[in-house]
Scaffold this motif. Sequence first.
Motif, PDB file in Angstrom:
ATOM      1  N   ALA A  72       0.844  -1.200   0.000  1.00 13.12           N
ATOM      2  CA  ALA A  72       0.000   0.000   0.000  1.00 13.12           C
ATOM      3  C   ALA A  72       0.877   1.248   0.000  1.00 13.12           C
ATOM      4  N   HIS A  73       1.952   1.232   0.779  1.00 13.29           N
ATOM      5  CA  HIS A  73       2.889   2.361   0.788  1.00 13.29           C
ATOM      6  C   HIS A  73       3.529   2.545  -0.587  1.00 13.29           C
ATOM      7  N   GLU A  74       3.906   1.443  -1.229  1.00 17.58           N
ATOM      8  CA  GLU A  74       4.528   1.525  -2.560  1.00 17.58           C
ATOM      9  C   GLU A  74       3.565   2.138  -3.573  1.00 17.58           C
ATOM     10  N   VAL A  75       2.297   1.720  -3.532  1.00 16.03           N
ATOM     11  CA  VAL A  75       1.298   2.244  -4.465  1.00 16.03           C
ATOM     12  C   VAL A  75       1.056   3.728  -4.193  1.00 16.03           C
ATOM     13  N   TYR A  76       0.956   4.080  -2.931  1.00 20.61           N
ATOM     14  CA  TYR A  76       0.758   5.493  -2.570  1.00 20.61           C
ATOM     15  C   TYR A  76       1.933   6.334  -3.073  1.00 20.61           C
ATOM     16  N   ILE A 123      -2.047   9.065 -12.824  1.00 22.31           N
ATOM     17  CA  ILE A 123      -1.836   8.196 -11.660  1.00 22.31           C
ATOM     18  C   ILE A 123      -2.018   6.745 -12.097  1.00 22.31           C
ATOM     19  N   PRO A 124      -1.078   5.861 -11.727  1.00 21.55           N
ATOM     20  CA  PRO A 124      -1.160   4.460 -12.154  1.00 21.55           C
ATOM     21  C   PRO A 124      -2.445   3.789 -11.654  1.00 21.55           C
ATOM     22  N   GLY A 125      -2.938   2.870 -12.449  1.00 23.89           N
ATOM     23  CA  GLY A 125      -4.148   2.130 -12.077  1.00 23.89           C
ATOM     24  C   GLY A 125      -3.800   0.804 -11.417  1.00 23.89           C
ATOM     25  N   LYS A 126      -4.713  -0.123 -11.525  1.00 22.41           N
ATOM     26  CA  LYS A 126      -4.551  -1.446 -10.916  1.00 22.41           C
ATOM     27  C   LYS A 126      -3.321  -2.137 -11.473  1.00 22.41           C
ATOM     28  N   GLN A 127      -2.575  -2.774 -10.594  1.00 14.43           N
ATOM     29  CA  GLN A 127      -1.393  -3.521 -11.007  1.00 14.43           C
ATOM     30  C   GLN A 127      -1.803  -4.920 -11.428  1.00 14.43           C
ATOM     31  N   PRO A 128      -1.075  -5.545 -12.355  1.00 10.16           N
ATOM     32  CA  PRO A 128      -1.460  -6.872 -12.871  1.00 10.16           C
ATOM     33  C   PRO A 128      -1.563  -7.954 -11.792  1.00 10.16           C
ATOM     34  N   ASP A 129      -0.840  -7.800 -10.702  1.00 10.76           N
ATOM     35  CA  ASP A 129      -0.862  -8.828  -9.654  1.00 10.76           C
ATOM     36  C   ASP A 129      -1.866  -8.500  -8.557  1.00 10.76           C
ATOM     37  N   SER A 130      -2.870  -7.724  -8.877  1.00 15.06           N
ATOM     38  CA  SER A 130      -3.937  -7.316  -7.966  1.00 15.06           C
ATOM     39  C   SER A 130      -3.515  -6.228  -7.038  1.00 15.06           C
ATOM     40  N   ALA A 190       3.997   5.725  -5.511  1.00 19.09           N
ATOM     41  CA  ALA A 190       3.973   5.805  -6.978  1.00 19.09           C
ATOM     42  C   ALA A 190       2.917   6.802  -7.449  1.00 19.09           C
ATOM     43  N   ALA A 191       1.748   6.794  -6.811  1.00 20.83           N
ATOM     44  CA  ALA A 191       0.690   7.732  -7.186  1.00 20.83           C
ATOM     45  C   ALA A 191       1.102   9.165  -6.882  1.00 20.83           C
ATOM     46  N   LEU A 192       1.716   9.390  -5.742  1.00 25.85           N
ATOM     47  CA  LEU A 192       2.169  10.730  -5.380  1.00 25.85           C
ATOM     48  C   LEU A 192       3.240  11.221  -6.356  1.00 25.85           C
ATOM     49  N   ALA A 193       4.177  10.357  -6.697  1.00 17.67           N
ATOM     50  CA  ALA A 193       5.245  10.743  -7.627  1.00 17.67           C
ATOM     51  C   ALA A 193       4.659  11.093  -9.000  1.00 17.67           C
ATOM     52  N   ALA A 194       3.702  10.298  -9.474  1.00 16.86           N
ATOM     53  CA  ALA A 194       3.083  10.569 -10.772  1.00 16.86           C
ATOM     54  C   ALA A 194       2.324  11.893 -10.723  1.00 16.86           C
ATOM     55  N   HIS A 195       1.559  12.095  -9.671  1.00 22.07           N
ATOM     56  CA  HIS A 195       0.786  13.340  -9.539  1.00 22.07           C
ATOM     57  C   HIS A 195       1.715  14.551  -9.489  1.00 22.07           C
ATOM     58  N   THR A 196       2.779  14.460  -8.711  1.00 18.81           N
ATOM     59  CA  THR A 196       3.738  15.556  -8.569  1.00 18.81           C
ATOM     60  C   THR A 196       4.395  15.881  -9.911  1.00 18.81           C
ATOM     61  N   ALA A 197       4.640  14.850 -10.724  1.00 19.76           N
ATOM     62  CA  ALA A 197       5.282  15.035 -12.030  1.00 19.76           C
ATOM     63  C   ALA A 197       4.282  15.416 -13.122  1.00 19.76           C
ATOM     64  N   GLY A 198       2.999  15.514 -12.765  1.00 21.99           N
ATOM     65  CA  GLY A 198       1.988  15.867 -13.752  1.00 21.99           C
ATOM     66  C   GLY A 198       1.595  14.716 -14.656  1.00 21.99           C
ATOM     67  N   LEU A 199       1.879  13.495 -14.227  1.00 20.82           N
ATOM     68  CA  LEU A 199       1.550  12.308 -15.017  1.00 20.82           C
ATOM     69  C   LEU A 199       0.254  11.677 -14.533  1.00 20.82           C
TER      70      LEU A 199
END
Length: 66
Positions: free
Chosen positions: A42-46, A59-66, A48-57
């Motif tokens: 959960a920390h890793e996903v958070y 936000i990643p969706g569901k990962q293939p491994d659930s 990644a989402a924060l980094a994408a948002h900060t970079a203007g990208l």
Amino acid sequence: MPNRREFYGVDVPIYDTTNPARRGLHVFTGEADSPTTALRRAHEVYDAALAAHTAGLEIPGKQPDS
């Protein structure tokens, strides 16, 4: 014994920085072999989402491994 995986939900409090009265809860769900792994993922996903948002990208969706 096979590696048993279970589904976990990690509740993360959220709020709007421009309107602190707006509060809620985001729930990360997925497979993990322990509560510790679920929290780590959960920390890793958070992060990644924060980094994408900060970079203007997007936000990643569901990962293939659930």
